[in-house]
Every structure is written in structure tokens, then in C-alpha cells.
Design an enzyme around this catalytic site. Structure first.
Site, mmCIF file in Angstrom:
data_model
loop_
_atom_site.group_PDB
_atom_site.id
_atom_site.type_symbol
_atom_site.label_atom_id
_atom_site.label_comp_id
_atom_site.label_asym_id
_atom_site.label_seq_id
_atom_site.Cartn_x
_atom_site.Cartn_y
_atom_site.Cartn_z
ATOM 1 N N GLU A 81 0.842 -1.182 0.000
ATOM 2 C CA GLU A 81 0.000 0.000 0.000
ATOM 3 C C GLU A 81 0.884 1.241 0.000
ATOM 4 O OE1 GLU A 81 -4.103 -1.486 1.989
ATOM 5 O OE2 GLU A 81 -2.699 -0.571 3.360
ATOM 6 N N CYS A 94 3.666 8.633 0.359
ATOM 7 C CA CYS A 94 4.257 7.791 1.395
ATOM 8 C C CYS A 94 4.474 6.410 0.777
ATOM 9 C CB CYS A 94 3.288 7.726 2.582
ATOM 10 S SG CYS A 94 3.839 6.658 3.900
ATOM 11 N N CYS A 105 6.480 -4.422 15.491
ATOM 12 C CA CYS A 105 6.137 -3.469 16.561
ATOM 13 C C CYS A 105 4.672 -3.701 16.947
ATOM 14 C CB CYS A 105 6.333 -2.031 16.094
ATOM 15 S SG CYS A 105 8.023 -1.705 15.589
ATOM 16 N N CYS A 325 -0.728 6.548 9.395
ATOM 17 C CA CYS A 325 0.503 5.905 9.874
ATOM 18 C C CYS A 325 0.182 4.632 10.629
ATOM 19 C CB CYS A 325 1.251 6.791 10.860
ATOM 20 S SG CYS A 325 1.745 8.360 10.219
HETATM 21 N N1 SAH Z 1 9.592 1.142 9.699
HETATM 22 C C1 SAH Z 1 9.824 2.526 9.721
HETATM 23 C C2 SAH Z 1 9.007 3.293 8.709
HETATM 24 C C3 SAH Z 1 7.543 2.956 8.591
HETATM 25 S S1 SAH Z 1 6.507 3.262 9.971
HETATM 26 C C4 SAH Z 1 9.597 3.082 11.115
HETATM 27 O O1 SAH Z 1 9.069 2.365 11.949
HETATM 28 O O2 SAH Z 1 9.996 4.223 11.348
HETATM 29 C C5 SAH Z 1 6.252 4.997 9.873
HETATM 30 C C6 SAH Z 1 5.749 5.644 11.145
HETATM 31 O O3 SAH Z 1 4.441 5.202 11.514
HETATM 32 C C7 SAH Z 1 6.633 5.411 12.343
HETATM 33 O O4 SAH Z 1 6.998 6.650 12.885
HETATM 34 C C8 SAH Z 1 5.763 4.658 13.306
HETATM 35 O O5 SAH Z 1 6.095 4.980 14.635
HETATM 36 C C9 SAH Z 1 4.384 5.153 12.912
HETATM 37 N N2 SAH Z 1 3.302 4.261 13.329
HETATM 38 C C10 SAH Z 1 3.297 2.916 13.365
HETATM 39 N N3 SAH Z 1 2.119 2.477 13.839
HETATM 40 C C11 SAH Z 1 1.376 3.582 14.107
HETATM 41 C C12 SAH Z 1 0.056 3.777 14.601
HETATM 42 N N4 SAH Z 1 -0.725 2.756 14.916
HETATM 43 N N5 SAH Z 1 -0.389 5.046 14.729
HETATM 44 C C13 SAH Z 1 0.375 6.105 14.395
HETATM 45 N N6 SAH Z 1 1.615 5.972 13.912
HETATM 46 C C14 SAH Z 1 2.114 4.723 13.766
HETATM 47 FE FE1 SF4 Z 2 7.985 -2.177 10.869
HETATM 48 FE FE2 SF4 Z 2 7.992 0.488 11.251
HETATM 49 FE FE3 SF4 Z 2 5.725 -0.942 11.582
HETATM 50 FE FE4 SF4 Z 2 7.719 -1.221 13.327
HETATM 51 S S1 SF4 Z 2 6.529 0.654 12.921
HETATM 52 S S2 SF4 Z 2 6.534 -2.908 12.405
HETATM 53 S S3 SF4 Z 2 9.484 -1.012 12.011
HETATM 54 S S4 SF4 Z 2 6.831 -0.651 9.682
#
Ligand code: SAH
Ligand code: SF4
Length: 337
Positions: A81, A94, A105, A325
Site C-alpha cells: 500500500e 508515502c 512493533c 501511519c
Molecule cells: N519502519 C519505519 C518506517 C515505517 S513506519 C519506522 O518504523 O519508522 C512509519 C511511522 O508510523 C513510524 O513513525 C511509526 O512509529 C508510525 N506508526 C506505526 N504504527 C502507528 C500507529 N498505529 N499510529 C500512528 N503511527 C504509527
Molecule cells: Fe515495521 Fe515500522 Fe511498523 Fe515497526 S513501525 S513494524 S518497524 S513498519
């Protein structure tokens, strides 16, 4: 879409052809070789066969029309996506760097789907190209102004292909997008941050911090066991020393998990530094936790400000189409499996 293949097809052609073709592809944004009228007919026919321009994608548009999510499917049937955000006169794309993500995570929908494979530079570029074409056909027509590596996957675990894509975005003959218009977010892969510093690309770097102490961060982001906060900050300081650029620390606010005033105070101790900038993001629901309340976010922010931390707040877009995000995930099963 494979640019090496393109160079191969054009290898027997005069030198200037490659420039001409890149101009057609990335600036005129043709979606059919018949539109490349400066090329001889025989070459167009060859390109049609060897380098098809079709991108397979399905789109969803948010109610306010400002966010568009595309599900882009590659040759092996796997999909990612990508999201277009149109606001403040900018058109930000993005992009995803992997199908899924190996880092799991707890708060992230991509993390939940596991890891399928890395994307190639071309597959990353295809996502930008898709939205560039989309915006060109818009009334009034628009252009991609910014690209952020904040979609599915951990970009620094797919280093070479991500750098390759950044170079194509940057290339004057391709997208001609300035380094300052490109941002990369990482969960804190310390060696990757150092490698990136050495390249001195001039792009913007963001770190997903989300907790100020190791115990909680390891729980939320298991990669913290491998690269704990101290290691990440060491790499960031190396990056700053080398590039003299600001680094953004992203901090999700999750109700009752990382949003107390005591935690704000802990955070202020590690991020009150020159060229450090904290970006507060309200957690977007992915099924596991609850987002912090508006008042709590306000208090958290005020405390950081009072302690002298540079803070901004990110407002999320596209929650109604699960394009915000952390909400990106694909369920599609590849053909034949
Ligand atoms: N893997 C990389 C890039 C993709 S995630 C990273 O983790 O930085 C991009 C952003 O989305 C990160 O800053 C992460 O903290 C945020 N993110 C992940 N899950 C989220 C959620 N449920 N709500 C808001 N931001 C989130
Ligand atoms: Fe991967 Fe970034 Fe999502 Fe963590 S927040 S699972 S590093 S995409």
C-alpha cells in the site's frame, strides 16, 4: 518495471535515447509507449513488449478527498500500500519499502502481517510513478512534491534498494526531486543510520522512538533489544555531526502506555539537544491500544515545551480508509499459493 532492463533494451541505440526515454517516463509521465512520439516506431514496438508501462493498482479515496491509498500489485502477485496526501499545497507520497515488515512493533498493522520480501528500487519508484500519473490527470493537474519512506517496512533493512530509489527520485533526468523533499523514517537500525550518514545524501531522517526507556521500548518495538536507545542516539549523533541536519524523533501517544507526564519528563531528558526535534503523533487504532486523549496530548506537549524541547505535532490523514501511519497492511495472497 525494471530500469536495468530499459538500459539493456536501449543499449544498441544512440546515447541520447536514454535521456529522451527517461524524460517521457518520469516527466511527461506517459502510460503508453504510443505517446512517446519522438521515438522511432520500431523502438516503440520493442519497448511495448520488453518494458510494459502498465501499473496494476486499486485506489481508495478518503471522504475529504485529501488522502488516496493505492494497493499496488507486483509481478509475483504480492502487493503493497502507498498513500498520497494532498494538503497545504503539497502532494506527499508515502512509499513502502518492503512487503510487510520483520520487526513486529506491537502498535503497527504492518508489523502484524509479518515479512514477505524486500522491494526493488523499481518497485519503490513504481509507487511514486503511479501517483505522479494520477496527479497529472487531476483537475487542476498536480505534481508529486515530497516523498516519505514511512509506508510498509523498515527502509534501512532494505538499504541498497532504498538508496537506489532515492537516487532515481533525485536524478535530474528522472523525477528531479530535491533531497530536502525526501524523508526516511527508521525504527532505529543503528548501523544503517551510520551508513546513511556516510552517503551525505541530504535527505530528512526520522527515528521512531515511541518510548524514552529501554524496558518499555523493547516491549513496544522488539528491535530495541538489538539496538537499544543509547545505541540509536549514538548513531543519530554521528549522523548529525556528519550532516549538520535536524533529526526528527517520532513519538506515538498511546493511552496509559507511554503518555504520562513522568514519561514526558524522561523523554525530555534524552531529546533536549540541538538539532533534535520531537514529533508527537496520536496513535491510530490498529486493534491493540487506545489513542491518548486530546487533553493528555496537550499536557504532554506542554511539559516538553517547558523543558525546552523542540516539539511539533503530526495530524494524521486518511483514517477512514485505513491509510494513516501504522494502518497499512495487505491481506492479498500471491497467485498460486
Ligand atoms: N519502519 C519505519 C518506517 C515505517 S513506519 C519506522 O518504523 O519508522 C512509519 C511511522 O508510523 C513510524 O513513525 C511509526 O512509529 C508510525 N506508526 C506505526 N504504527 C502507528 C500507529 N498505529 N499510529 C500512528 N503511527 C504509527
Ligand atoms: Fe515495521 Fe515500522 Fe511498523 Fe515497526 S513501525 S513494524 S518497524 S513498519
Amino acid at each position: 518495471m525494471n530500469l536495468d532492463k530499459l538500459e539493456e533494451v536501449l543499449s544498441s541505440e544512440p546515447q541520447y535515447r536514454i535521456k529522451q526515454v527517461k524524460f517521457d517516463l518520469f516527466q511527461r509521465l506517459i502510460s503508453d509507449w504510443d505517446q512517446a512520439t519522438t521515438l522511432p516506431l520500431s523502438l516503440r514496438e520493442k519497448l511495448k513488449k520488453e518494458f510494459p508501462l502498465l501499473l496494476r493498482a486499486k485506489t481508495l479515496i478518503s471522504k475529504d478527498q485529501k488522502t488516496v491509498k493505492a494497493l499496488i500489485t507486483f509481478d509475483d502477485g504480492l502487493s503493497v500500500e502507498s498513500v498520497l496526501m494532498r494538503h497545504n499545497g503539497r502532494n506527499t507520497v508515502c512509499v513502502s519499502s518492503q512487503v510487510g515488515c520483520p520487526l513486529a512493533c506491537l502498535f503497527c498493522a504492518t508489523g502484524k502481517m509479518g515479512f514477505k520480501r524486500n522491494l526493488t528500487s523499481q518497485e519503490i519508484i513504481a509507487q511514486v510513478l503511479f501517483f505522479a500519473r494520477y496527479l497529472k490527470n487531476f483537475k487542476p493537474a498536480g505534481k508529486v512534491s515530497n516523498v516519505v519512506f514511512m509506508g510498509m517496512g523498515e527502509p534501512l533493512l532494505n538499504f541498497e534498494q532504498v538508496i537506489g530509489a532515492i537516487r532515481i527520485l533525485n536524478d535530474k533526468n528522472c523525477f528531479n526531486l530535491g533531497a530536502r523533499k525526501i524523508s526516511l523514517s527508521t525504527s532505529g537500525i543503528a548501523p544503517g543510520i551510520k551508513k546513511l550518514a556516510d552517503l551525505e545524501l541530504g535527505i530528512n531522517l526520522a527515528i521512531s522512538l515511541n518510548a524514552a526507556e529501554d524496558k518499555l521500548r523493547s516491549k513496544l518495538m522488539p528491535i530495541n533489544k538489538k539496538y537499544p536507545i543509547k545505541e540509536v542516539l549514538k548513531a543519530v549523533n554521528f549522523y548529525i555531526a556528519k550532516t549538520n541536519r535536524k533529526v526528527m524523533f517520532e513519538y506515538l501517544l498511546i493511552s496509559g502506555v507511554n503518555d504520562s507526564l513522568k514519561q514526558a519528563e524522561e523523554l525530555s531528558k534524552i531529546v533536549r539537544r540541538n538539532l533534535y526535534l520531537v514529533n508527537l503523533i496520536r496513535y491510530n487504532p490498529t486493534g491493540k491500544f487506545k489513542p491518548s486523549g486530546r487533553d493528555q496530548i496537550e499536557m504532554f506537549r506542554e511539559l516538553l515545551e517547558k523543558k525546552g524541547v523542540n516539539v511539533t505535532q503530526r495530524f494524521s490523514f486518511g483514517q477512514d480508509i485505513k491509510a494513516a501511519c501504522g494502518q497499512l497492511a495487505t491481506q492479498e495472497t500471491p497467485a498460486g499459493l
